[in-house]
Design an enzyme around this catalytic site. Structure first.
Site, mmCIF file in Angstrom:
data_model
loop_
_atom_site.group_PDB
_atom_site.id
_atom_site.type_symbol
_atom_site.label_atom_id
_atom_site.label_comp_id
_atom_site.label_asym_id
_atom_site.label_seq_id
_atom_site.Cartn_x
_atom_site.Cartn_y
_atom_site.Cartn_z
ATOM 1 N N LYS A 172 1.092 -1.310 -0.204
ATOM 2 C CA LYS A 172 -0.266 -0.249 -0.098
ATOM 3 C C LYS A 172 0.881 1.156 -0.125
ATOM 4 O O LYS A 172 1.929 1.397 0.643
ATOM 5 C CB LYS A 172 -0.862 -0.035 1.200
ATOM 6 C CG LYS A 172 -1.619 0.890 1.228
ATOM 7 C CD LYS A 172 -2.499 1.085 2.092
ATOM 8 C CE LYS A 172 -2.405 1.511 3.537
ATOM 9 N NZ LYS A 172 -3.517 1.725 4.642
HETATM 10 C C1 5RP Z 1 -2.031 4.146 8.648
HETATM 11 C C2 5RP Z 1 -2.709 3.497 7.894
HETATM 12 C C3 5RP Z 1 -4.122 3.447 6.974
HETATM 13 O O1 5RP Z 1 -4.954 2.703 6.491
HETATM 14 C C4 5RP Z 1 -4.049 4.475 5.578
HETATM 15 O O2 5RP Z 1 -3.677 5.577 5.701
HETATM 16 C C5 5RP Z 1 -5.090 4.478 4.622
HETATM 17 O O3 5RP Z 1 -6.249 5.589 5.516
HETATM 18 P P1 5RP Z 1 -6.206 6.407 4.713
HETATM 19 O O4 5RP Z 1 -7.298 6.544 3.420
HETATM 20 O O5 5RP Z 1 -7.253 7.456 6.114
HETATM 21 O O6 5RP Z 1 -5.300 7.870 4.687
HETATM 22 O O7 5RP Z 1 -2.343 2.606 6.754
HETATM 23 O O8 5RP Z 1 -0.700 3.572 8.810
#
Ligand code: 5RP
Length: 267
Positions: A172
């Site tokens: 991610k």
């Molecule tokens: C924090 C994360 C969150 O799940 C990620 O940032 C996704 O959430 P958002 O869309 O609010 O950024 O992994 O480390």
């Protein structure tokens, strides 16, 4: 072939179109009672039907999610730091036994490339992959880059590639300019984080550009649960990811849901 691993991955990234809508509600693990997530059950329940999977901590899973729901769980298994201290100082916080007991479909861990505890987080990723491989549980690496480093293709690309090299099954990251270059140099599926709350149209543009650029989908949190119409927003995001609708069409879905919920509230 590791059948369990493949099967779990197929629950997260839908085989029909190789796309994924992940609802991220794990923010409390370092942010505490994040706005919009003060009562996780209330936030999560109406959104779950529209997500392919949900990313959260075991505490929120146990306390705020009905075990009868039928959506794959991506469990955050790293933590140990809060916003008050050095964020990269994370470790693995959940045992593989508990991941199995909780029937998770993937385990998520952050890597902090360019940060003080870069090495520790990368070694934790490698160890988690070893555990996951034993039991057929995929690992999602969440990329964070050092405080002074731009979230650009150079650094995010570096972090994604390192995650893949260490054996992560999904990574991610953030959307960035020249995103296609990041995708080309990353041999595992990439999912995009939503980031800080922005106007709904911008979040939908981000979703559209991410999948157009080669991401499998989005793992979105604040831009959904902090929206003035969270259900409309996740429906709109889903339409882009799975139905290939335009940003304009998706925005209409969000506006339609918002209008309908205002009518209901007015009685
Ligand atoms: C924090 C994360 C969150 O799940 C990620 O940032 C996704 O959430 P958002 O869309 O609010 O950024 O992994 O480390």
């Amino acid at each position: 072939m590791n059948w369990g691993m493949e099967n779990r991955l197929a629950r997260i990234i839908k085989p029909a179109d190789k796309r994924a809508v992940m609802l991220a509600v794990d923010h409390g693990y370092f942010l505490g009672p994040t706005s919009g997530l003060e009562d996780p059950r209330q936030t999560i329940e109406p959104l779950i039907p529209h997500a392919d999977s949900i990313m959260l901590t075991r505490g929120v899973l146990r306390t705020s999610v009905d075990p009868n729901f039928d959506k794959p769980v991506v469990l955050r298994v790293s933590g140990g730091a809060s916003i008050l201290k050095e964020l990269s100082n994370e470790d693995i916080t959940v045992s593989i036994d508990d991941c199995i007991r909780l029937n998770v479909s993937a385990m998520a861990l952050s890597i902090f490339v360019g940060s003080e505890f870069e090495k520790e987080t990368l070694v934790s990723l490698a160890k988690l992959v070893d555990e996951g491989e034993k039991y057929g549980i995929p690992v999602l690496a969440v990329t964070a880059v050092g405080k002074d480093m731009a979230r650009d293709v150079r650094y995010l690309g570096l972090a994604c590639r390192i995650a893949a090299e260490l054996g992560a099954h999904i990574v991610k990251t953030y959307y960035c300019d020249e995103f296609e270059q990041l995708i080309e140099s990353c041999p595992i599926p990439v999912i995009v984080a939503g980031g800080k709350k922005t106007p709904e149209l911008e979040a939908l543009e981000l979703t559209y550009n991410s999948v157009k650029g080669g991401a499998v989908g989005v793992d979105m949190g604040r831009n959904i649960f902090q929206s003035d119409c969270p259900v409309g927003m996740i429906q709109a995001v889903r339409a882009i990811v799975h139905d290939n609708v335009s940003v304009k069409e998706a925005y209409k879905i969000y506006e339609g849901a918002k209008g309908a919920s205002a009518k209901r509230a007015a009685g």
